[in-house]
Design a protein around this motif. Sequence first.
Motif, PDB file in Angstrom:
ATOM      1  N   ARG A  50      31.457  28.505  34.049  1.00 20.19           N
ATOM      2  CA  ARG A  50      32.687  28.819  33.306  1.00 20.19           C
ATOM      3  C   ARG A  50      32.431  29.061  31.817  1.00 20.19           C
ATOM      4  N   PRO A  54      34.890  32.538  31.688  1.00 23.53           N
ATOM      5  CA  PRO A  54      36.051  31.638  31.770  1.00 23.53           C
ATOM      6  C   PRO A  54      36.996  31.978  32.928  1.00 23.53           C
ATOM      7  N   MET A  55      36.961  33.229  33.408  1.00 25.44           N
ATOM      8  CA  MET A  55      37.824  33.619  34.525  1.00 25.44           C
ATOM      9  C   MET A  55      37.278  33.129  35.865  1.00 25.44           C
ATOM     10  N   ARG A  56      36.087  32.510  35.875  1.00 21.20           N
ATOM     11  CA  ARG A  56      35.478  32.006  37.117  1.00 21.20           C
ATOM     12  C   ARG A  56      35.276  33.136  38.130  1.00 21.20           C
ATOM     13  N   PRO A 112      42.834  42.985  43.858  1.00 25.28           N
ATOM     14  CA  PRO A 112      43.247  41.617  43.505  1.00 25.28           C
ATOM     15  C   PRO A 112      44.109  40.941  44.570  1.00 25.28           C
ATOM     16  N   ILE A 113      44.826  41.762  45.362  1.00 26.18           N
ATOM     17  CA  ILE A 113      45.765  41.177  46.333  1.00 26.18           C
ATOM     18  C   ILE A 113      45.019  40.762  47.603  1.00 26.18           C
ATOM     19  N   VAL A 118      42.868  34.789  46.687  1.00 24.48           N
ATOM     20  CA  VAL A 118      44.206  35.026  47.246  1.00 24.48           C
ATOM     21  C   VAL A 118      44.184  34.809  48.759  1.00 24.48           C
TER      22      VAL A 118
ATOM     23  N   ILE B 113      49.229  39.981  41.436  1.00 25.55           N
ATOM     24  CA  ILE B 113      49.430  38.952  42.466  1.00 25.55           C
ATOM     25  C   ILE B 113      50.851  38.405  42.388  1.00 25.55           C
ATOM     26  N   TRP B 129      54.607  30.529  44.393  1.00 26.90           N
ATOM     27  CA  TRP B 129      53.465  31.460  44.435  1.00 26.90           C
ATOM     28  C   TRP B 129      53.213  32.057  43.045  1.00 26.90           C
ATOM     29  N   TYR B 132      52.003  29.469  40.519  1.00 31.31           N
ATOM     30  CA  TYR B 132      50.613  29.074  40.769  1.00 31.31           C
ATOM     31  C   TYR B 132      49.638  30.075  40.151  1.00 31.31           C
ATOM     32  N   TRP B 133      49.866  31.368  40.387  1.00 28.95           N
ATOM     33  CA  TRP B 133      48.913  32.381  39.924  1.00 28.95           C
ATOM     34  C   TRP B 133      49.000  32.609  38.423  1.00 28.95           C
ATOM     35  N   ARG B 136      47.215  29.556  36.841  1.00 33.42           N
ATOM     36  CA  ARG B 136      45.772  29.699  37.003  1.00 33.42           C
ATOM     37  C   ARG B 136      45.233  30.772  36.050  1.00 33.42           C
ATOM     38  N   ASP B 139      45.397  29.623  32.379  1.00 35.84           N
ATOM     39  CA  ASP B 139      44.351  28.640  32.130  1.00 35.84           C
ATOM     40  C   ASP B 139      43.048  29.376  31.765  1.00 35.84           C
ATOM     41  N   ASN B 140      42.734  30.411  32.535  1.00 36.91           N
ATOM     42  CA  ASN B 140      41.529  31.209  32.273  1.00 36.91           C
ATOM     43  C   ASN B 140      41.652  32.010  30.973  1.00 36.91           C
TER      44      ASN B 140
END
Lengths: 214, 214
Positions: A50, A54-56, A112-113, A118, B113, B129, B132-133, B136, B139-140
């Motif tokens: 990270r 930072p986006m993992r 991304p979806i 996801v 998303i 939903w 949550y995204w 997340r 945070d990043n």
Amino acid sequence: MATKPVLYSYFRSSASWRVRIALSLKKIDYDYKPVHLVKDGGFQNTEEYREINPMRQVPSLVIDGHTLTQSIPIIEYLDETVADGPDLLPKDPVLRAKARALAETINSGIQPIQNLSVLNKIGETKVEWAKYWIERGFDNLEKMLEKTAGKYSVGDVVTIADLCLVPQIYNAERFKVPTSNYPNIARIGENLEKLPEFQAAHPSQQPDCPEELR
Amino acid sequence: MATKPVLYSYFRSSASWRVRIALSLKKIDYDYKPVHLVKDGGFQNTEEYREINPMRQVPSLVIDGHTLTQSIPIIEYLDETVADGPDLLPKDPVLRAKARALAETINSGIQPIQNLSVLNKIGETKVEWAKYWIERGFDNLEKMLEKTAGKYSVGDVVTIADLCLVPQIYNAERFKVPTSNYPNIARIGENLEKLPEFQAAHPSQQPDCPEELR
């Protein structure tokens, strides 16, 4: 370039794959650092990684003393700074916009979806979920390609759009989307598969690809 | 410019909003064509609109005799072709890559998303939903901003990253994500809100904004 660039990559990650194609087209020699996205909860989620991203997520490219993230910005950076190899975007502003729009249709509209995090959240119905969004996305993408495609996505030269298309076709196949329903997508995919730079970037050619998938 | 550009937009669409900010910063006068994404199954799904935008999305920008789609490519196009107003991307390749990576973290990492079509598919649990995204993602994003931010997302000048950030903060607030948990995001958002170009692009200022949301 003082030191060799380092690519943090996962063999099957679409975004890593796009960047591998770009590096290959631009004739850049680099060190490959595998980031296993699944084993032990995923190396991308460790504090160690990270600090790099930072986006993992993968890819991260360490180049020219900087750590760059996000595949599209990395490809744009390589196109702007590396003279070797072909342009990754057309010079004409309208064609650039078309190539970028096709790339974004995949990069922000489809991938991304149906990405790993996801799908993990979706759980049981993840295969239907992925299939639904890829089919919807390909339906739209095919309609865009009717207006822009030649041998490749934008006319007869390889662009950033093609770098995004090939990994997305691979995902479509994993989720049993019949790509033959999309004649432009299928044809362009076949043309791109023949190029050695695309072959070198394929998941099966990466050091972290398990034996059984080679 | 021979004819006035036309923007197909929906007042609350994040992607339309980003382009409205760009047009405003670049001092471009344009005609606003509302595309209602909800009423009667959504105007974006009609064959009439699909001729304009095969992805069935807003925005579409008709400019210089071409119809451009996808917000990031449109913003890049405006930056490349319009001399008026400030640059929307830094000139330095590394800073460009950083600004683009922040923009993509929102454009491909968060927004898709939690967009309207995905939420409709999720159904009953859509609020959890989305929350949550966004959490997340924020945070990043916050972690990335620790390394890049000044007054705005990349140092002290407005970039494409800021054009993406403001609409994403609005979405976060709609889904009850406490933005105060993200000090950089909150501070940059407050700084951007003060700029007249950002104020002019706000959903509440658009002709298709319903009276009760003004």
